[in-house]
Design an enzyme around this catalytic site. Structure first.
Site, PDB file in Angstrom:
ATOM      1  N   ASP A 198       0.622  -0.945  -0.246  1.00 43.78           N
ATOM      2  CA  ASP A 198       0.317   0.076  -0.321  1.00 43.78           C
ATOM      3  C   ASP A 198       0.900   1.188  -0.181  1.00 43.78           C
ATOM      4  OD1 ASP A 198      -2.573   1.399   0.624  1.00 43.78           O
ATOM      5  OD2 ASP A 198      -3.382  -0.004   0.844  1.00 43.78           O
ATOM      6  N   HIS A 255      -2.363   2.942  -5.053  1.00 42.13           N
ATOM      7  CA  HIS A 255      -1.809   2.887  -2.919  1.00 42.13           C
ATOM      8  C   HIS A 255      -0.854   1.893  -3.790  1.00 42.13           C
ATOM      9  CE1 HIS A 255      -5.879   2.910  -0.484  1.00 42.13           C
ATOM     10  NE2 HIS A 255      -6.700   2.849  -2.290  1.00 42.13           N
ATOM     11  N   GLU A 302      -9.253   2.338  -5.579  1.00 44.67           N
ATOM     12  CA  GLU A 302      -9.157   5.092  -5.271  1.00 44.67           C
ATOM     13  C   GLU A 302      -8.257   4.209  -6.207  1.00 44.67           C
ATOM     14  OE1 GLU A 302     -10.958   4.698  -0.654  1.00 44.67           O
ATOM     15  OE2 GLU A 302      -9.473   3.312  -1.037  1.00 44.67           O
TER      16      GLU A 302
END
Ligand code: ACM
Length: 479
Positions: free
Chosen positions: A110, A181, A248
């Site tokens: 991440d 990420h 995202e």
């Protein structure tokens, strides 16, 4: 102990008689789950690492026939936001086995850290596994823990985790995030980022929370790089499914990037959303050619779903419903229901609270099967359910325990059993069974669960604010 193929996969029959207990399973996994049930009958001491008194000489004489509702009964462990060393992961595998959960989704990469050794790209862990400092909670002004944080699992550590899981009939599904990420990876190898928009050579591993704007560049060298990464990942993890993230990824850098715009033109893509699909489709094919299957977060539906991809429906149910109707396999893990890092009660003394209030009762009433699909041919596409444990606010095993338990016990019952519809579920019965036996088992296993009465003094985090209630649970909008 025997296998009887007439029993369902993972199902078992347990009989206790004067001569002892007999377990027959539909397969080896079924025998193993039957042994877990026998351990439940033996009492809490059976969960200690060594006997402390003679085992009971008598047991109730039941015959139990049981089988799971779902083939995928998952727990996501985020070892990226806060690194959890190998021993902690092995301990959660024991806890999963005791609860008959069978998929560990390891969130390995991440913005805040890269946690898997990749031999051909050593900077991923030399640089990407460490951050300078860490934001504590979400208060304004920010509070910082100025100590560096990090760590990673060697490939042999991960092989040990995979083998330990396999001995417990648990599959480990690795997640390597792309194209969002990815700040830790870009900090380690700046050429992965949108170098025509930002000076990625100056980027560091993220120290705070939220969605980072730094996403992978849709440049030729980036899929090549990740093919090399995944080649090593496939050697470690034999699981059929490999998770490539896909959630995202802000598109601002792609909007500003000449390279990204050139990619859109060259590939005849419609827009930036399709750049995301360009990554996903590439790895869908790449994994399929190697006998594996891609699973991604439900954003992989945007801009066209990759051919064989399965979907982890996290933004709510809608993505999973769309995917099931399109003939894709779906794991239900809606954040409004089973993100177990979220508040578990509304008190002021909850440590670093976050998201929605999801009580033990709420989790017991989680229904993985969307009502829209009930009775349709698409219902069988819901292959399972998963509880997700993100660790922005859980920096130690104790704090992970606190958020996961007792709610993971409720989740495990939902994922395994054919319970009635949510409103008809007998929560009081579940609660009585927790009080009568299961808290004592968790105590015997040393689980730092949250008592229903509230956090013990040592679990509170005064001075580290979280986020206010997110309001009533709601779905994110979906294309
Ligand atoms: C996610 O929570 N962004 C999958």
């Amino acid at each position: 102990m025997a296998v009887d193929p007439a029993l369902p996969s993972e199902g078992y029959r347990l009989t206790v008689g004067p001569d002892g207990a007999t377990i027959t399973g539909g397969d080896e996994a079924g025998v193993f789950w039957g042994r877990q049930t026998l351990r439940q009958l033996l009492g809490p001491d059976a969960y200690r690492r060594a006997p402390i008194r003679p085992a009971p000489r008598t047991l109730p004489y039941p015959t139990i026939e049981d089988e799971p509702r779902f083939a995928w009964r998952g727990l996501l462990l985020d070892v990226a936001r806060h690194f959890m060393p190998k021993d902690g992961v092995l301990r959660y595998l024991d806890l999963m086995a005791a609860h008959k959960l069978n998929v560990l989704h390891l969130h390995l990469t991440d913005d805040q850290g890269w946690r898997v050794e990749i031999r051909s790209r050593p900077r991923l862990t030399e640089v990407g596994a460490w951050r300078r400092r860490t934001r504590l909670g979400r208060g304004d002004p920010p509070v910082w823990d100025e100590r560096p944080h990090g760590g990673f699992c060697t490939q042999d550590d991960l092989r040990e985790i995979v083998a330990y899981a396999a001995a417990r009939h648990i599959t480990v599904v690795p997640e390597i995030e792309m194209p969002g990420h990815s700040q830790a990876a870009i900090a380690a190898y700046p050429e992965l980022g949108n170098t025509d928009v930002v000076d990625t050579a100056r980027l560091e591993v993220a120290t705070g929370w939220g969605v980072s704007p730094h996403v992978l560049a849709p440049a030729d060298q980036v899929p090549r790089f990740y093919e090399d990464v995944l080649t090593e990942v496939l050697e470690i993890f034999p699981s059929r499914f490999v998770h490539i993230g896909g959630d995202e990824r802000p598109k601002d850098q792609w909007r500003a990037s000449a390279t990204a715009q050139a990619r859109i033109r060259a590939e005849g893509l419609r827009d930036k959303a399709e750049l995301q699909s360009w990554f996903i489709r590439h790895f869908d094919r790449w994994l399929a050619e190697r006998g594996r299957r891609l699973i991604g977060w439900d954003e992989v539906l945007e801009g066209g779903l990759a051919e064989g991809a399965a979907v982890a429906s996290w933004q709510g149910y809608a993505g999973g419903v769309m995917a099931a109707r399109a003939g894709r396999d779906v794991v239900m893990c809606p954040m409004q229901e089973v993100y177990l890092d979220h508040w578990q009660a509304g008190g002021d003394d909850e440590p670093v609270p976050f998201g929605w209030v999801r009580t033990l009762r709420d989790v017991y009433r989680f229904e993985p099967g969307p009502p829209e699909l009930a009775g349709t041919e698409h219902a069988a596409r819901i292959i399972g359910a998963q509880a997700d444990m993100w660790t922005e606010a859980a920096d130690s095993q104790q704090r992970v325990d606190y958020r996961l338990f007792p709610r993971l016990a409720a989740f495990a019952e939902v994922a395994w059993s054919d319970l009635p519809a949510p409103d008809e579920r007998d929560f009081e019965n579940f609660r009585r069974r927790m009080d009568a036996a299961h808290y004592a088992r968790l105590d015997a296993m040393g689980v730092a669960y949250r008592p229903l009465s509230g956090p013990l003094p040592g679990r509170r985090r005064p001075g580290i604010p979280g986020l206010p209630f997110a309001g009533p649970p709601r779905e994110r909008s979906h294309p």
